[in-house]
Write a protein that holds these residues in place. Structure first.
Motif, mmCIF file in Angstrom:
data_model
loop_
_atom_site.group_PDB
_atom_site.id
_atom_site.type_symbol
_atom_site.label_atom_id
_atom_site.label_comp_id
_atom_site.label_asym_id
_atom_site.label_seq_id
_atom_site.Cartn_x
_atom_site.Cartn_y
_atom_site.Cartn_z
ATOM 1 N N TYR A 58 0.825 -1.212 0.000
ATOM 2 C CA TYR A 58 0.000 0.000 0.000
ATOM 3 C C TYR A 58 0.855 1.257 0.000
ATOM 4 C CZ TYR A 58 -3.487 -3.455 1.382
ATOM 5 O OH TYR A 58 -4.309 -4.558 1.424
ATOM 6 N N ASP A 64 -6.341 -3.449 5.541
ATOM 7 C CA ASP A 64 -5.983 -4.387 4.474
ATOM 8 C C ASP A 64 -7.204 -4.780 3.650
ATOM 9 O OD1 ASP A 64 -3.320 -4.457 5.132
ATOM 10 O OD2 ASP A 64 -3.487 -6.254 6.374
ATOM 11 N N ASN A 218 -5.003 3.378 -3.397
ATOM 12 C CA ASN A 218 -3.987 3.231 -2.360
ATOM 13 C C ASN A 218 -3.087 2.015 -2.566
ATOM 14 O OD1 ASN A 218 -2.770 4.147 0.108
ATOM 15 N ND2 ASN A 218 -3.809 2.462 1.186
ATOM 16 N N ILE A 219 -3.252 1.309 -3.663
ATOM 17 C CA ILE A 219 -2.471 0.096 -3.890
ATOM 18 C C ILE A 219 -1.163 0.436 -4.609
ATOM 19 C CG2 ILE A 219 -2.420 -2.150 -5.032
ATOM 20 C CD1 ILE A 219 -5.453 -2.268 -4.708
#
Length: 234
Positions: A58, A64, A218-219
């Motif tokens: 992230y 998560d 956000n990855i």
């Protein structure tokens, strides 16, 4: 259903060799297929199960993404080239069916919070097989190598994204693989159960059109992780 079919096939195959297996670990077993491994090239096929996962990194600290794995089904061919007494080069093209269910936090709607990522993989591994000394009708081995995978269900060409409930991943991926197994020389064929780990080398995610997308924004990276359990018949 898929698991039942594989179990039935394995049961029938191994049951027909029950007496051979029973005597395999005797002090002085009858040696089956004594010259099998001296062949320059031989072929086979495999059936099995797979458990595919994703490893997420992230950009910022956040809850998560939960990956709920399902049991997949594998089928394919095996080509084996003998390089020397203890080293073989193997090519194992196969078809792998699997699905991963992703769960996101922070959504009020379950429709937005869940994504089903189905995949039909055509998997092309090139592996080195390091075999131990054969003892009777048993020979353990280690496997390692690289692979490339074509995902027929990637949605990579879709212009829609998660805003339209389309989770997109890249069509081609590269991996490295390591594992181990055992060759059992039965009366009529060689049976080889094995277990292998698959580790993706590159980011597979196709991000949404909105850079601040709550699904992909956000990855940092998303890579395949998998466990393959194959039952090979030669």
């Amino acid at each position: 259903m898929k698991k039942s079919i594989v179990c039935i096939l394995l049961f029938l195959a191994v049951s027909s060799q029950a007496q051979g297996v029973k005597g395999m670990f005797n002090k002085d077993p009858i040696i089956n297929h004594e010259n099998f491994d001296k062949q320059r090239v031989y072929w086979g096929y495999f059936l099995g199960f797979s458990f595919y996962d994703y490893k997420f990194d992230y950009k910022a600290i956040a809850p998560d993404i939960i990956v709920n794995r399902t049991t997949g089904f594998n089928v394919g061919l095996v080509g084996d080239l003998r390089l020397q007494e203890y080293l073989n080069l193997r090519f194992e093209p196969g078809l792998y069916y699997t699905q991963r269910n992703l769960e996101y936090s922070g959504f009020a709607s379950s429709t937005d919070a869940k994504r089903q990522v189905g995949a039909t993989y055509i998997h092309f591994p090139l592996l080195l097989k390091f075999s131990a000394l054969r003892t009777g009708n048993v020979r353990p081995y280690l496997l390692g190598g690289v692979s490339t995978t074509l995902n027929l269900g990637s949605n990579s060409k879709s212009i829609d994204d998660n805003a339209q409930q389309k989770f997109r991943v890249k069509q081609w991926t590269k991996n490295y693989e390591v594992g181990f197994g055992i060759d059992l020389y039965l009366e009529y064929f060689k049976f080889s159960p094995s277990i292998r780990g698959v580790f993706g080398l590159g980011d597979e995610l196709i991000r949404d059109n909105d850079p601040n997308s709550p699904w992909t924004g956000n990855i940092q990276s998303m890579k395949t992780r998998a466990i393959l359990i194959n039952f090979t018949f030669h």
